[in-house]
Design a protein around this motif. Structure first.
Motif, short mmCIF file in Angstrom:
data_model
loop_
_atom_site.label_atom_id
_atom_site.label_comp_id
_atom_site.label_asym_id
_atom_site.label_seq_id
_atom_site.Cartn_x
_atom_site.Cartn_y
_atom_site.Cartn_z
N LEU A 1 1.18 4.69 3.11
CA LEU A 1 2.40 5.42 3.47
C LEU A 1 2.05 6.76 4.10
O LEU A 1 2.70 7.21 5.05
CB LEU A 1 3.26 5.62 2.22
N TRP A 2 1.02 7.41 3.57
CA TRP A 2 0.56 8.68 4.16
C TRP A 2 0.03 8.46 5.57
O TRP A 2 0.30 9.24 6.48
CB TRP A 2 -0.51 9.29 3.28
N ASP A 3 -0.71 7.37 5.77
CA ASP A 3 -1.23 7.07 7.11
C ASP A 3 -0.10 6.88 8.11
O ASP A 3 -0.18 7.34 9.26
CB ASP A 3 -2.10 5.82 7.08
N VAL A 4 0.96 6.22 7.69
CA VAL A 4 2.11 6.03 8.57
C VAL A 4 2.78 7.36 8.86
O VAL A 4 3.16 7.65 10.00
CB VAL A 4 3.12 5.04 7.95
N GLY A 5 2.89 8.21 7.84
CA GLY A 5 3.51 9.52 8.02
C GLY A 5 2.77 10.38 9.02
O GLY A 5 3.38 11.19 9.74
N GLY B 1 0.79 -1.22 0.00
CA GLY B 1 0.00 0.00 0.00
C GLY B 1 0.82 1.27 0.00
O GLY B 1 0.27 2.37 0.10
N ALA B 2 2.15 1.14 -0.11
CA ALA B 2 3.00 2.32 -0.13
C ALA B 2 2.95 3.03 -1.48
O ALA B 2 3.20 4.23 -1.57
CB ALA B 2 4.45 1.95 0.19
N LEU B 3 2.64 2.27 -2.52
CA LEU B 3 2.50 2.84 -3.87
C LEU B 3 1.17 2.39 -4.46
O LEU B 3 0.67 1.30 -4.14
CB LEU B 3 3.64 2.37 -4.78
N THR B 4 0.62 3.22 -5.32
CA THR B 4 -0.62 2.90 -6.03
C THR B 4 -0.40 3.09 -7.52
O THR B 4 0.18 4.11 -7.93
CB THR B 4 -1.77 3.80 -5.56
N ARG B 5 -0.83 2.13 -8.30
CA ARG B 5 -0.71 2.25 -9.75
C ARG B 5 -1.98 2.88 -10.31
O ARG B 5 -3.10 2.46 -9.98
CB ARG B 5 -0.48 0.89 -10.40
N THR B 6 -1.81 3.90 -11.13
CA THR B 6 -2.95 4.61 -11.71
C THR B 6 -3.44 3.90 -12.96
O THR B 6 -2.80 2.99 -13.48
CB THR B 6 -2.57 6.05 -12.06
N ALA B 7 -4.58 4.37 -13.46
CA ALA B 7 -5.15 3.80 -14.68
C ALA B 7 -4.23 4.01 -15.87
O ALA B 7 -4.24 3.23 -16.83
CB ALA B 7 -6.52 4.41 -14.96
#
Length: 248
Positions: free
Chosen positions: A73-77, A57-63
Motif C-alpha cells: 500500500l505504501w508503494d502504491v502511495g 499486501g495492503a495489511l501485514t499481521r504482526t507477531a
C-alpha cells in the motif's frame, strides 16, 4: 469512528476503504476487532476483507496478532504525484542540506490542518523526532507546520486557531501568540519551534515556492537553536531556493 460507513447497502469497495481508513497517526496498530469497530463493520465482514487485504499486501499481521499497513500500500502511495514529483525534485537538495548540517531534514506539505511529511533524512545528533515519512503532525506545533499555516487560507488558519491542542508544556496554544508567530514567518522568512512537538527537540523551517505560491516547507530538527540558528536558516534557504527553481 474512522470509517463512517453503514454496513447495510455499503459496497465492498467502501467497506474495504473504511477498514484502511481505520488507521491513522494515533492508530498505527489495530486488532481485527478494533478495525471492525472503527470502520463500523461486523467482525465477520471485517475478517473476510482483512484477509484479502493481507493477501494483497495492503495489511501485514504482526507477531502479536494485530495489523499494520503493508508495504504494498505504501508503494502504491508513492506513485501519487504529490509524492513522486516534489520528492524526486527535492531529493538532491535534501541530501545536500543533510550533508551541510547533519541534522534531521524534513520535507512537508499541508494536508488539511496537518503537515504531511513527504521525506525525512535522520540526523546524527541524538534528538527525539516523532515524524516519519507519511506521518501527519499538527500545523501549530511543528516548524514546517507553522510555515505551511502562515501561507494557508484564512479558513484553514481559523480552524487551527480554534483547536490549539497542547502536545508538550511548550506548545503554543494561545491564538494571539500563534498569529504573531505566523506574521514573523512572512517577515523573517522562517519559523521556529522550541520543544513544542517533542521535549528535547527544536526545529527551524522555511517555505518552498512554486512561483508565488508556497507548495511545501523544508525544515531541520536539532537539540537547540541557541548558536546555530542563523547558519541553519541560511542552509535551509539555499536548499529551498534550489527546490523552488526546479519547480518552475
Amino acid at each position: 469512528m474512522a470509517g463512517r460507513v453503514s454496513p447495510a447497502g455499503a459496497s465492498v469497495a467502501s467497506r474495504t476503504l473504511a477498514l484502511l481508513g481505520a488507521f491513522d497517526t494515533r492508530h498505527r496498530r489495530l486488532t481485527l476487532t478494533e478495525m471492525a469497530q472503527r470502520a463500523e463493520l461486523p467482525v465477520p465482514t471485517a475478517y473476510r476483507l482483512v484477509n484479502e487485504l493481507q493477501q494483497w499486501g495492503a495489511l501485514t499481521r504482526t507477531a502479536a496478532g494485530d495489523y499494520v499497513i503493508g508495504r504494498r500500500l505504501w508503494d502504491v502511495g508513492l506513485l501519487a504525484p504529490v509524492q513522486t514529483g516534489l520528492r524526486e525534485l527535492a531529493s538532491p537538495f535534501l541530501h545536500d542540506l543533510y550533508g551541510a548540517t547533519l541534522a534531521t531534514v524534513h520535507l512537508s506539505v499541508r494536508e488539511g490542518v496537518h503537515a504531511l511529511y513527504l521525506d525525512r533524512l535522520a540526523g546524527h545528533a541524538s534528538v527525539p523526532v516523532v515524524s516519519r515519512i507519511g506521518s501527519r503532525l499538527p500545523l501549530h506545533a511543528t516548524g514546517v507546520g507553522k510555515v505551511l499555516l502562515a501561507y494557508a487560507p484564512e479558513d484553514v488558519q481559523a480552524e487551527v486557531m480554534g483547536h490549539l491542542t497542547r502536545v508538550t508544556p511548550h506548545t503554543v496554544v494561545h491564538a494571539g501568540v500563534l498569529r504573531g508567530q505566523l506574521a514573523r514567518v512572512h517577515r523573517d522568512g522562517y519559523a521556529v519551534t522550541i520543544e513544542e512537538m517533542t521535549l528535547g527537540a527544536c526545529s527551524v523551517a522555511v517555505p518552498v515556492f512554486r512561483e508565488e505560491t508556497v507548495v511545501a516547507a523544508l525544515g531541520l530538527v536539532v537539540p537547540n537553536l541557541k548558536r546555530d540558528k542563523l547558519r541553519l536558516v541560511s542552509a535551509l534557504h539555499v536548499a529551498s531556493q534550489g527546490i523552488s527553481r526546479s519547480l518552475t
